[in-house]
Design a protein around this motif. Structure first.
Motif, PDB file in Angstrom:
ATOM      1  N   SER A 140       5.007  -5.655   5.391  1.00 53.87           N
ATOM      2  CA  SER A 140       4.361  -4.643   5.886  1.00 53.87           C
ATOM      3  C   SER A 140       2.950  -4.794   6.283  1.00 53.87           C
ATOM      4  O   SER A 140       2.333  -4.085   6.939  1.00 53.87           O
ATOM      5  CB  SER A 140       4.387  -3.463   4.828  1.00 53.87           C
ATOM      6  N   TYR A 141       2.446  -5.950   5.658  1.00 58.08           N
ATOM      7  CA  TYR A 141       1.043  -6.370   6.154  1.00 58.08           C
ATOM      8  C   TYR A 141       0.983  -7.613   6.908  1.00 58.08           C
ATOM      9  O   TYR A 141      -0.314  -7.891   7.128  1.00 58.08           O
ATOM     10  CB  TYR A 141       0.382  -6.386   4.918  1.00 58.08           C
ATOM     11  N   THR A 142       1.924  -7.924   7.483  1.00 55.60           N
ATOM     12  CA  THR A 142       1.865  -9.267   8.385  1.00 55.60           C
ATOM     13  C   THR A 142       1.166  -8.965   9.647  1.00 55.60           C
ATOM     14  O   THR A 142       0.456 -10.034  10.195  1.00 55.60           O
ATOM     15  CB  THR A 142       3.194  -9.921   8.817  1.00 55.60           C
ATOM     16  N   ASP A 143       0.915  -7.793  10.078  1.00 50.30           N
ATOM     17  CA  ASP A 143       0.252  -7.537  11.347  1.00 50.30           C
ATOM     18  C   ASP A 143      -1.415  -7.492  11.056  1.00 50.30           C
ATOM     19  O   ASP A 143      -2.194  -7.892  12.024  1.00 50.30           O
ATOM     20  CB  ASP A 143       0.387  -6.100  11.884  1.00 50.30           C
ATOM     21  N   LEU A 144      -1.671  -7.554   9.705  1.00 46.49           N
ATOM     22  CA  LEU A 144      -3.024  -7.515   9.288  1.00 46.49           C
ATOM     23  C   LEU A 144      -3.623  -9.024   9.390  1.00 46.49           C
ATOM     24  O   LEU A 144      -4.666  -9.363   9.189  1.00 46.49           O
ATOM     25  CB  LEU A 144      -3.511  -7.210   8.056  1.00 46.49           C
TER      26      LEU A 144
END
Length: 197
Positions: A140-144
């Motif tokens: 869920s936080y790979t885009d960050l």
């Protein structure tokens, strides 16, 4: 085995045993009961700890508002805690059926085998839970995470976290459960040998 050593000592020394078969049986019962009581304690503790653990996503959200639990991870976590609570009760009831003083050794052995099987299954499910929990949270936080180098570090960190968490889990099971299960199984074998003469 302890029973074999006692009998061997009696035969070698040609001394009448100071302990009757019933007394030896009671000693075996007490030793097995001590290990069994510890397993029962672990199951009760597991039930009690799962209730406050339901608050963890909320506490995490307060402590780290910039990185709250993703929706899937949160509901997966809640579902696992609820199922885990029911599972703990099942294992507790299974252990309470093992009563060497009032139940046949054969029946106690069957219950112990069922309990051991449930622990083996739980260990596998525990590893799957860690896998799904860590990687659903991380995904869920790979885009960050920007840049190939940073993404690689992020992946390596989560893999190390997974391996470390699994290692701790498996070590805990070996230390807390399997050691006591083997001890109870050995005691049941000794008691069965006494019954068979």
């Amino acid at each position: 085995m302890d029973l074999d050593n006692i009998k061997k000592s009696w035969n070698e020394n040609n001394v009448l045993p100071a302990l009757s078969e019933d007394k030896i049986h009671n000693i075996i019962n007490k030793r097995a009961k001590t290990a069994l009581d510890k397993l029962v304690f672990f199951e009760i503790f597991g039930c009690l700890i799962l209730i406050p653990l339901l608050l963890l996503p909320y506490l995490h959200g307060i402590a780290f508002p910039q990185m709250p639990y993703p929706v899937f991870t949160k509901y997966f976590y809640f579902a696992t805690c609820i199922v885990g609570f029911i599972w703990q009760i099942y294992k507790y009831k299974l252990l309470k059926k093992i009563n060497i003083s009032h139940t046949t050794i054969a029946r106690c052995s069957i219950y112990m085998s069922e309990y051991k099987l449930s622990i083996n299954r739980e260990r596998i499910v525990g590893v799957l839970f860690i896998l799904i929990f860590i990687f659903s949270f991380a995904y869920s936080y790979t885009d960050l995470v920007h840049g190939e180098q940073e993404k690689l570090k992020f992946c390596i960190f989560n893999i190390i976290l997974f391996v470390l968490a699994c290692s701790i889990l498996l070590f805990y099971y070996k230390l807390a459960y399997y050691k006591r299960i083997k001890f109870i199984e050995a005691s049941l074998r000794e008691a069965r040998e006494m019954e068979n003469g």
